[in-house]
Design a protein around this motif. Structure first.
Motif, PDB file in Angstrom:
ATOM      1  N   ARG A   1       3.147   5.997  -2.766  1.00 32.36           N
ATOM      2  CA  ARG A   1       4.337   6.731  -3.200  1.00 32.36           C
ATOM      3  C   ARG A   1       4.314   6.928  -4.718  1.00 32.36           C
ATOM      4  O   ARG A   1       4.586   8.019  -5.217  1.00 32.36           O
ATOM      5  N   GLU A   2       3.942   5.899  -5.463  1.00 33.51           N
ATOM      6  CA  GLU A   2       3.846   6.008  -6.920  1.00 33.51           C
ATOM      7  C   GLU A   2       2.789   7.033  -7.318  1.00 33.51           C
ATOM      8  O   GLU A   2       2.985   7.812  -8.239  1.00 33.51           O
TER       9      GLU A   2
ATOM     10  N   MET B   1       0.831  -1.186   0.000  1.00 30.56           N
ATOM     11  CA  MET B   1       0.000   0.000   0.000  1.00 30.56           C
ATOM     12  C   MET B   1       0.875   1.249   0.000  1.00 30.56           C
ATOM     13  O   MET B   1       0.570   2.207  -0.692  1.00 30.56           O
ATOM     14  N   TRP B   2       1.936   1.248   0.806  1.00 39.46           N
ATOM     15  CA  TRP B   2       2.834   2.409   0.856  1.00 39.46           C
ATOM     16  C   TRP B   2       3.468   2.656  -0.508  1.00 39.46           C
ATOM     17  O   TRP B   2       3.589   3.794  -0.948  1.00 39.46           O
ATOM     18  N   LYS B   3       3.849   1.573  -1.198  1.00 38.80           N
ATOM     19  CA  LYS B   3       4.478   1.694  -2.512  1.00 38.80           C
ATOM     20  C   LYS B   3       3.495   2.311  -3.510  1.00 38.80           C
ATOM     21  O   LYS B   3       3.860   3.197  -4.280  1.00 38.80           O
ATOM     22  N   GLU B   4       2.252   1.856  -3.476  1.00 34.73           N
ATOM     23  CA  GLU B   4       1.236   2.420  -4.368  1.00 34.73           C
ATOM     24  C   GLU B   4       1.002   3.890  -4.089  1.00 34.73           C
ATOM     25  O   GLU B   4       0.868   4.698  -5.004  1.00 34.73           O
TER      26      GLU B   4
END
Length: 139
Positions: free
Chosen positions: A6-7, A1-4
């Motif tokens: 950030r993107e 979720m954090w990666k999404e």
């Protein structure tokens, strides 16, 4: 979720939107000053010193000399002068945005109409041209 997240946050559109909002807030401050400090005083002077921000109707309470006095007394008011200032602000902002969009569209048309340089020949085309020239010279 954090990666999404950030993107999403670093995508160009989100950053452009953030810059637009920041510039919009700064632009609103300038327009408010233009209306309140430059445009409205001469209009008020022409209308014998009337201050539009003090145009109001008291719904509940006594008569008050100014909107601030009515607010301090807790009176219920309809502040149509403040609304009139907001309309003038909106018209100025809308006109400025119209001029900006018109200029951007004009620049885009100029760029689209500008003749593009012919593309450079590819490596294959260069080799074929050399072969053709060698064959012509060998005859």
């Amino acid at each position: 979720m954090w990666k999404e997240f950030r993107e999403f946050a670093v995508r160009g559109n989100v950053i452009d939107l953030a810059v637009g909002i920041i510039i919009g807030v700064a632009f609103t401050t300038v327009v408010n000053s233009l209306v309140n400090d430059i445009i409205m005083p001469p209009i008020g002077f022409i209308m014998n010193g009337i201050d539009f921000s003090n145009f109001f109707i008291v719904l509940k309470g006594d008569d008050y000399p100014s909107l601030q006095a009515a607010k301090d007394a807790g009176a219920v008011t309809i502040n149509y002068g403040v609304f009139l200032n907001a309309i003038i602000n909106f018209v100025i902002v809308a006109f400025a945005v119209f001029i900006l969009v018109k200029q951007v569209n004009r620049l885009r048309k100029q760029q689209a109409a500008a003749p593009a340089a012919p593309p450079a020949p590819t490596t294959s085309e260069k080799l074929l041209t050399e072969i053709r020239d060698l064959l012509k010279a060998g005859r």
